[in-house]
Design a protein around this motif. Structure first.
Motif, PDB file in Angstrom:
ATOM      1  N   ARG A   7       4.856  -2.556   2.810  1.00  0.00           N
ATOM      2  CA  ARG A   7       4.365  -3.935   2.790  1.00  0.00           C
ATOM      3  C   ARG A   7       3.575  -4.206   4.063  1.00  0.00           C
ATOM      4  O   ARG A   7       4.069  -4.017   5.168  1.00  0.00           O
ATOM      5  CB  ARG A   7       5.523  -4.931   2.647  1.00  0.00           C
ATOM      6  N   MET A   8       2.337  -4.634   3.883  1.00  0.00           N
ATOM      7  CA  MET A   8       1.458  -4.949   5.006  1.00  0.00           C
ATOM      8  C   MET A   8       1.381  -6.466   5.157  1.00  0.00           C
ATOM      9  O   MET A   8       1.169  -7.188   4.172  1.00  0.00           O
ATOM     10  CB  MET A   8       0.060  -4.383   4.758  1.00  0.00           C
ATOM     11  N   VAL A   9       1.559  -6.932   6.372  1.00  0.00           N
ATOM     12  CA  VAL A   9       1.606  -8.378   6.613  1.00  0.00           C
ATOM     13  C   VAL A   9       0.457  -8.779   7.543  1.00  0.00           C
ATOM     14  O   VAL A   9      -0.039  -7.979   8.340  1.00  0.00           O
ATOM     15  CB  VAL A   9       2.957  -8.801   7.223  1.00  0.00           C
ATOM     16  N   PRO A  10       0.008 -10.044   7.463  1.00  0.00           N
ATOM     17  CA  PRO A  10      -1.110 -10.498   8.289  1.00  0.00           C
ATOM     18  C   PRO A  10      -0.793 -10.413   9.781  1.00  0.00           C
ATOM     19  O   PRO A  10       0.327 -10.673  10.216  1.00  0.00           O
ATOM     20  CB  PRO A  10      -1.318 -11.948   7.852  1.00  0.00           C
ATOM     21  N   ALA A  11      -1.813 -10.052  10.557  1.00  0.00           N
ATOM     22  CA  ALA A  11      -1.685  -9.970  12.011  1.00  0.00           C
ATOM     23  C   ALA A  11      -3.023 -10.349  12.629  1.00  0.00           C
ATOM     24  O   ALA A  11      -4.021 -10.539  11.932  1.00  0.00           O
ATOM     25  CB  ALA A  11      -1.272  -8.561  12.439  1.00  0.00           C
ATOM     26  N   ARG A  12      -3.007 -10.487  13.948  1.00  0.00           N
ATOM     27  CA  ARG A  12      -4.244 -10.722  14.697  1.00  0.00           C
ATOM     28  C   ARG A  12      -4.368  -9.640  15.757  1.00  0.00           C
ATOM     29  O   ARG A  12      -3.373  -9.173  16.307  1.00  0.00           O
ATOM     30  CB  ARG A  12      -4.230 -12.102  15.370  1.00  0.00           C
ATOM     31  N   ASP A  43      -8.685 -10.871  12.234  1.00  0.00           N
ATOM     32  CA  ASP A  43      -7.529 -10.732  11.349  1.00  0.00           C
ATOM     33  C   ASP A  43      -7.389  -9.274  10.927  1.00  0.00           C
ATOM     34  O   ASP A  43      -8.378  -8.563  10.736  1.00  0.00           O
ATOM     35  CB  ASP A  43      -7.720 -11.572  10.090  1.00  0.00           C
ATOM     36  N   LEU A  44      -6.164  -8.823  10.748  1.00  0.00           N
ATOM     37  CA  LEU A  44      -5.892  -7.507  10.203  1.00  0.00           C
ATOM     38  C   LEU A  44      -4.493  -7.518   9.593  1.00  0.00           C
ATOM     39  O   LEU A  44      -3.849  -8.573   9.539  1.00  0.00           O
ATOM     40  CB  LEU A  44      -6.015  -6.426  11.263  1.00  0.00           C
ATOM     41  N   HIS A  45      -4.044  -6.379   9.110  1.00  0.00           N
ATOM     42  CA  HIS A  45      -2.684  -6.253   8.564  1.00  0.00           C
ATOM     43  C   HIS A  45      -1.961  -5.133   9.273  1.00  0.00           C
ATOM     44  O   HIS A  45      -2.577  -4.128   9.670  1.00  0.00           O
ATOM     45  CB  HIS A  45      -2.726  -5.964   7.057  1.00  0.00           C
ATOM     46  N   VAL A  46      -0.652  -5.258   9.394  1.00  0.00           N
ATOM     47  CA  VAL A  46       0.189  -4.232   9.995  1.00  0.00           C
ATOM     48  C   VAL A  46       1.405  -4.019   9.102  1.00  0.00           C
ATOM     49  O   VAL A  46       1.800  -4.932   8.347  1.00  0.00           O
ATOM     50  CB  VAL A  46       0.635  -4.609  11.418  1.00  0.00           C
ATOM     51  N   PRO A  47       2.035  -2.836   9.149  1.00  0.00           N
ATOM     52  CA  PRO A  47       3.262  -2.633   8.369  1.00  0.00           C
ATOM     53  C   PRO A  47       4.350  -3.612   8.790  1.00  0.00           C
ATOM     54  O   PRO A  47       4.501  -3.919   9.970  1.00  0.00           O
ATOM     55  CB  PRO A  47       3.652  -1.187   8.698  1.00  0.00           C
ATOM     56  N   GLU A  48       5.081  -4.096   7.798  1.00  0.00           N
ATOM     57  CA  GLU A  48       6.143  -5.070   8.085  1.00  0.00           C
ATOM     58  C   GLU A  48       7.275  -4.414   8.857  1.00  0.00           C
ATOM     59  O   GLU A  48       7.649  -3.281   8.584  1.00  0.00           O
ATOM     60  CB  GLU A  48       6.673  -5.650   6.786  1.00  0.00           C
ATOM     61  N   THR A  63       0.847  -1.177   0.000  1.00  0.00           N
ATOM     62  CA  THR A  63       0.000   0.000   0.000  1.00  0.00           C
ATOM     63  C   THR A  63       0.888   1.233   0.000  1.00  0.00           C
ATOM     64  O   THR A  63       2.118   1.121  -0.055  1.00  0.00           O
ATOM     65  CB  THR A  63      -0.972  -0.005   1.197  1.00  0.00           C
ATOM     66  N   ILE A  64       0.260   2.406   0.036  1.00  0.00           N
ATOM     67  CA  ILE A  64       1.009   3.653   0.140  1.00  0.00           C
ATOM     68  C   ILE A  64       0.477   4.434   1.334  1.00  0.00           C
ATOM     69  O   ILE A  64      -0.658   4.223   1.776  1.00  0.00           O
ATOM     70  CB  ILE A  64       0.920   4.504  -1.148  1.00  0.00           C
ATOM     71  N   THR A  65       1.287   5.323   1.870  1.00  0.00           N
ATOM     72  CA  THR A  65       0.868   6.122   3.013  1.00  0.00           C
ATOM     73  C   THR A  65       0.748   7.608   2.677  1.00  0.00           C
ATOM     74  O   THR A  65       0.178   8.364   3.454  1.00  0.00           O
ATOM     75  CB  THR A  65       1.848   5.959   4.179  1.00  0.00           C
ATOM     76  N   THR A  66       1.284   8.023   1.518  1.00  0.00           N
ATOM     77  CA  THR A  66       1.172   9.419   1.103  1.00  0.00           C
ATOM     78  C   THR A  66       0.766   9.482  -0.361  1.00  0.00           C
ATOM     79  O   THR A  66       1.127   8.603  -1.159  1.00  0.00           O
ATOM     80  CB  THR A  66       2.506  10.168   1.276  1.00  0.00           C
ATOM     81  N   PRO A  67       0.014  10.514  -0.766  1.00  0.00           N
ATOM     82  CA  PRO A  67      -0.390  10.645  -2.164  1.00  0.00           C
ATOM     83  C   PRO A  67       0.817  10.847  -3.083  1.00  0.00           C
ATOM     84  O   PRO A  67       1.852  11.361  -2.677  1.00  0.00           O
ATOM     85  CB  PRO A  67      -1.295  11.878  -2.165  1.00  0.00           C
TER      86      PRO A  67
END
Length: 206
Positions: free
Chosen positions: A129-134, A201-206, A7-11
């Protein structure tokens, strides 16, 4: 288990040209359809005299939508969505603003122009990069809460929320492959007094 994604965090914005037509692509982070719609509205207000403001967004693992905004069906929104998905991006909205240059591009030319406008702009973005998390809930008594909070915030796990009631409950994002180790760590930290439960389930930055 959910898959990682970018994903991206800034335009980010970039302009391309095809046979004198200008294609201005703007990308922005969008975690919800409402955020995507708000960004699309901003871009349309910024370019009210454009020939087309075509749009695409990918949110989560299931929401994908493209809008041709008057271009021939399937020649703009769809290749824009495919460009995002093909690069592994999600939680992103793209708007490609076209100023017509006087020469028709044909269906194939439009598909290439809109798709490449997005991919070239992605090349200029700084992906995360977003990775799976709980989401793990840790509930402790008030007399332990201060020390537990300090240790949680000093760890590499993200504290998403703190709720104060009969107990103090911390909502912590923990990497999907680290939940067992995290639970053991909390047990040691609190002498087994914490109540730990594993949630969504969610995603967090790697």
């Amino acid at each position: 288990m959910p898959a990682p994604y970018l994903t991206i965090t800034t335009p980010v914005e970039h302009e391309t040209e095809a046979r004198r037509s200008r294609f201005i692509c703007a990308l922005a982070p969008a975690r919800t359809v409402e955020q995507a719609a708000a960004f699309i509205g901003e871009r349309r207000q910024k370019h009210p005299s454009a020939t087309h403001n075509c749009t695409a967004y990918v949110i989560g693992e299931r929401v994908q939508k493209g809008d041709d905004d008057g271009e021939p069906g399937g020649t703009a929104g769809t290749p824009m969505v495919q460009a995002l998905v093909g690069r592994g991006f999600s939680d992103v909205v793209a708007v490609v603003t076209r100023y017509f240059g006087g020469t028709l591009l044909g269906a194939g030319g439009l598909v290439r122009a809109y798709g490449s406008a997005v991919t070239e702009t992605l090349d200029r973005a700084e992906p995360v990069r977003m990775v799976p998390a709980r989401l793990v809930s840790v509930a402790v008594a008030h007399d332990q809460a201060g020390r537990v909070e300090n240790d949680l915030r000093a760890s590499r796990h993200l504290v998403r929320d703190v709720a104060y009631a009969g107990e103090v409950t911390f909502a912590v994002a923990v990497g999907a492959d680290e939940v067992a180790a995290f639970t053991d760590w909390v047990a040691g930290l609190t002498a087994g007094r914490a109540r730990v439960s594993v949630g969504e389930d969610l995603h967090v930055p790697e």
